[in-house]
Design an enzyme around this catalytic site. Structure first.
Site, mmCIF file in Angstrom:
data_model
loop_
_atom_site.group_PDB
_atom_site.id
_atom_site.type_symbol
_atom_site.label_atom_id
_atom_site.label_comp_id
_atom_site.label_asym_id
_atom_site.label_seq_id
_atom_site.Cartn_x
_atom_site.Cartn_y
_atom_site.Cartn_z
ATOM 1 N N LYS B 157 -55.442 23.795 25.778
ATOM 2 C CA LYS B 157 -56.279 22.962 26.647
ATOM 3 C C LYS B 157 -57.726 22.927 26.181
ATOM 4 O O LYS B 157 -58.235 23.918 25.660
ATOM 5 C CB LYS B 157 -56.273 23.524 28.075
ATOM 6 C CG LYS B 157 -55.038 23.199 28.874
ATOM 7 C CD LYS B 157 -55.224 23.735 30.282
ATOM 8 C CE LYS B 157 -54.172 23.213 31.227
ATOM 9 N NZ LYS B 157 -54.405 23.728 32.587
ATOM 10 N N GLY B 164 -55.781 14.551 31.094
ATOM 11 C CA GLY B 164 -54.696 14.828 30.155
ATOM 12 C C GLY B 164 -55.115 14.817 28.701
ATOM 13 O O GLY B 164 -54.308 15.107 27.821
ATOM 14 N N GLU B 199 -53.160 28.666 27.854
ATOM 15 C CA GLU B 199 -52.515 29.226 29.045
ATOM 16 C C GLU B 199 -51.013 29.249 28.813
ATOM 17 O O GLU B 199 -50.478 28.452 28.041
ATOM 18 C CB GLU B 199 -52.782 28.328 30.272
ATOM 19 C CG GLU B 199 -54.184 28.410 30.814
ATOM 20 C CD GLU B 199 -54.410 27.489 32.014
ATOM 21 O OE1 GLU B 199 -53.597 26.566 32.222
ATOM 22 O OE2 GLU B 199 -55.394 27.700 32.728
ATOM 23 N N LYS B 200 -50.356 30.132 29.535
ATOM 24 C CA LYS B 200 -48.897 30.124 29.552
ATOM 25 C C LYS B 200 -48.442 28.782 30.134
ATOM 26 O O LYS B 200 -49.018 28.302 31.115
ATOM 27 C CB LYS B 200 -48.406 31.274 30.450
ATOM 28 C CG LYS B 200 -46.906 31.346 30.641
ATOM 29 C CD LYS B 200 -46.227 31.942 29.437
ATOM 30 C CE LYS B 200 -44.699 31.923 29.606
ATOM 31 N NZ LYS B 200 -44.034 31.914 28.300
ATOM 32 N N HIS B 234 -49.779 13.185 31.675
ATOM 33 C CA HIS B 234 -50.587 14.173 32.408
ATOM 34 C C HIS B 234 -51.510 13.519 33.438
ATOM 35 O O HIS B 234 -52.460 14.152 33.901
ATOM 36 C CB HIS B 234 -51.432 15.036 31.456
ATOM 37 C CG HIS B 234 -50.630 15.802 30.463
ATOM 38 N ND1 HIS B 234 -49.739 16.785 30.823
ATOM 39 C CD2 HIS B 234 -50.583 15.738 29.109
ATOM 40 C CE1 HIS B 234 -49.183 17.285 29.720
ATOM 41 N NE2 HIS B 234 -49.668 16.670 28.688
ATOM 42 N N GLU B 287 -57.792 24.157 38.310
ATOM 43 C CA GLU B 287 -59.188 23.740 38.204
ATOM 44 C C GLU B 287 -59.684 23.283 39.572
ATOM 45 O O GLU B 287 -58.894 23.106 40.503
ATOM 46 C CB GLU B 287 -59.346 22.607 37.199
ATOM 47 C CG GLU B 287 -58.612 21.333 37.539
ATOM 48 C CD GLU B 287 -58.797 20.276 36.451
ATOM 49 O OE1 GLU B 287 -59.638 19.387 36.650
ATOM 50 O OE2 GLU B 287 -58.092 20.340 35.427
ATOM 51 N N ASN B 289 -61.997 20.284 41.356
ATOM 52 C CA ASN B 289 -62.671 18.995 41.183
ATOM 53 C C ASN B 289 -63.762 18.882 42.237
ATOM 54 O O ASN B 289 -63.479 18.880 43.428
ATOM 55 C CB ASN B 289 -61.674 17.848 41.301
ATOM 56 C CG ASN B 289 -60.643 17.904 40.185
ATOM 57 O OD1 ASN B 289 -61.003 18.116 39.027
ATOM 58 N ND2 ASN B 289 -59.385 17.766 40.507
ATOM 59 N N ARG B 291 -65.658 16.705 43.609
ATOM 60 C CA ARG B 291 -65.938 15.299 43.933
ATOM 61 C C ARG B 291 -64.819 14.780 44.817
ATOM 62 O O ARG B 291 -63.857 15.490 45.096
ATOM 63 C CB ARG B 291 -65.961 14.490 42.631
ATOM 64 C CG ARG B 291 -64.691 14.741 41.828
ATOM 65 C CD ARG B 291 -64.502 13.837 40.660
ATOM 66 N NE ARG B 291 -63.434 14.303 39.789
ATOM 67 C CZ ARG B 291 -62.149 14.106 39.976
ATOM 68 N NH1 ARG B 291 -61.733 13.461 41.047
ATOM 69 N NH2 ARG B 291 -61.250 14.544 39.106
ATOM 70 N N ARG B 337 -50.276 4.580 42.630
ATOM 71 C CA ARG B 337 -51.361 3.993 41.840
ATOM 72 C C ARG B 337 -50.827 2.801 41.051
ATOM 73 O O ARG B 337 -49.823 2.925 40.341
ATOM 74 C CB ARG B 337 -51.941 5.023 40.862
ATOM 75 C CG ARG B 337 -52.508 6.246 41.530
ATOM 76 C CD ARG B 337 -53.259 7.076 40.507
ATOM 77 N NE ARG B 337 -53.657 8.375 41.022
ATOM 78 C CZ ARG B 337 -54.507 9.186 40.404
ATOM 79 N NH1 ARG B 337 -55.042 8.826 39.241
ATOM 80 N NH2 ARG B 337 -54.817 10.360 40.918
#
Lengths: 71, 448
Positions: B157, B164, B199-200, B234, B287, B289, B291, B337
């Protein structure tokens, strides 16, 4: 002389070949960014790169010539 | 707060304008030359052109936006999502100019925007994180060494990544070697920061996030979860609330953990804590965000709160007017979407929309960016709108969503409407037991 053209409008974010390189048909040669997506442009045929017509950061329209090949 | 400038475009700009109008707040749209005829520009009380089409020269042009804000007498700037919404430097520049940035403190934004730093903060706070290496990795050699220690498969990452980009699942050493340099290069090109970490890779992953809100008086509450596991490349495509995968005990645990994470960083404003959950319902911090999220309407639909109104109130230093006990999940909501893209290959489909008709009816909300005649350019995100459907049960919401999709008319460009229909009709989706691999699995099954 064969031309590799942009498959859609977008910004050139990477040129994956150099002049003089031998490329295989199907190999990605340019990476475009369109609508926040990476869109690879592949060589349809094998050949030797004779000219690179774009630079990273250029905006291209669909059909614009990106790379010229001799094969 | 009398005048708000919206430093964003498209559907989210329209969404913010709607709440501002309801509150009697004047709105200023800023726009690129390419967006001059878009509905959000027309719907604002005033509009200022800030540059040519590429985002770097317009929507990311901080000084042009601040100049527009000063000229128009804006008290505050709402950054929407993406673009400058998580940019600490921009928030600081707003403060220097005496303009309220509608969002959390710049330091919090920066800490949470850097995934390596965010992981470290969460470990300190006792929040579970995905097993992995907590630092920036120098080269492919070191990446292979670390990956072997974590155990394959791993996820490579970009620390500054998003959407993504700069993410790669690697099954073995050869794949790490191959992916590391290209992912690093992409991260540099997109985010100006090529720090990479590992990361795993979580098997049978569910992407579940929790909406939180914190006022400037120390109160932090959650507004329950959203299941966001229907993704392609992603990126989220369908989100719903409540998550059909959670039982009440897990729901309580993940929501409380989100509040704990927000408290650890002294969060103010609305924000989202994203988690990844495995098949055993173990969850790990991904993570935060800092916003408004694209998918905020599903939370609004099930809780009854207006999250933009909440943002404005928090920015005005008002205390939250409700307690955690007063926040309830009622019924079920699903967001779909609508992307300008090929429904099979997911390749972008820029062009002009020759005809556009949206669905209407009970339990249907449409937040969109376009109308008949709108041009979808290659410069911006392919999302042209969102269909949000509510029902008293999940089954009712799905049925309404299926019906609503049939009412859409979008001609002149390709869209993902057929793919959305395929998902809604799918038995696995109907059962509510899908993971983030659902779309790929559905495509593979279709191609057999």
């Amino acid at each position: 002389m064969k031309q590799i053209v942009a498959n859609m409008a977008g910004t050139v974010i990477d040129v994956l070949v150099n002049e003089g390189d031998e490329v295989q048909g199907g190999a990605d040669v340019v990476m475009l960014e369109s609508m926040k997506m990476e869109v690879p442009v592949a060589a349809e045929v094998s050949g030797k790169v004779t000219a690179i017509k774009v630079n990273v950061g250029d905006f291209v329209n669909e059909g614009d010539v990106l790379i010229e090949l001799e094969g | 707060m009398k005048t708000v400038l919206i430093a964003n475009r498209g559907e989210i700009a329209r969404r913010i304008i709607r709440t501002c109008k309801a509150k009697g707040i004047r709105t200023i749209a800023v726009h690129s030359e390419a967006d001059a005829s878009m509905p959000f520009v027309r719907e604002a009380d005033a509009a200022v052109v800030i540059g040519p089409p590429p985002v770097a020269k317009s929507y990311l042009n901080m000084e042009a936006i601040l100049q527009a804000a000063k000229e128009q007498g804006a008290d505050a700037i709402h950054p929407g999502y993406g673009l400058l919404s998580e940019n600490g430097s921009f928030a600081r520049r707003c403060a220097e100019e005496g303009i309220v940035f509608i969002g959390p403190h710049p330091e919090v934004m920066e800490d949470m925007g850097d995934k390596i730093r965010a992981r470290a903060r969460m470990i300190e706070a006792g929040v579970p994180v995905v097993p992995g290496y907590n630092g920036s990795i120098a080269d492919a050699e070191e990446a292979c060494h670390i990956a072997a220690g974590i155990g394959y498969p791993v996820m490579l990452k970009a620390s500054a990544g998003g959407g993504g980009i700069g993410m790669q699942v690697c099954e073995n050493e050869e794949e790490v070697r191959k992916a590391f340099q290209s992912a690093k290069g992409r991260a540099k090109a997109y985010f100006g920061n090529d720090d990479m970490f590992i990361e795993k890779y979580i098997e049978e992953p569910h992407h579940i996030e929790v909406q939180i809100a914190g006022d400037k008086h120390g109160q932090i509450i959650h507004l329950f979860e959203r299941e966001c596991s229907i993704q392609r490349r992603h990126q989220k495509v369908i989100e719903e609330s409540p998550s059909p995968f959670l039982d009440n005990a897990t729901r309580e645990a993940i929501c409380q953990t989100a509040v704990q994470a927000a408290q650890a960083v002294g969060y103010t404003g609305v924000g989202t804590v994203e988690f990844i959950m495995n098949g055993e319902k173990e969850f790990f911090f991904l993570e935060m965000n800092t916003r408004l999220q694209v998918e905020h309407p599903v939370t609004e639909a099930v809780t009854g709160f207006d999250l933009v109104e909440m943002q404005l109130a928090i920015a005005e230093e008002k205390a939250l007017t409700f307690s955690q006990e007063e926040v309830m999940q009622r019924g079920h909501a699903i967001e779909l979407r609508i992307y300008a893209e090929d429904p099979v290959t997911f390749m972008p489909s820029p062009g002009t929309i020759s005809r556009y008709e949206q669905p209407e009816g009970k339990g249907i909300r449409v937040d969109d960016a376009v109308e008949s005649g709108s041009t979808i350019t290659p410069f911006y995100d392919p999302m042209i709108g969102k269909l949000i459907v509510s029902g008293s049960t999940r089954t009712e919401a799905i049925t309404r969503a299926e019906e609503a999709l049939t009412q859409y008319v979008i001609e002149g460009i390709k869209t993902n409407l057929p793919m959305l229909g395929d998902v809604l009709h799918n038995e696995t989706f109907a059962a509510g037991i899908y993971t983030t691999q659902f779309v790929q699995q559905m495509k593979r099954a279709t191609n057999k």
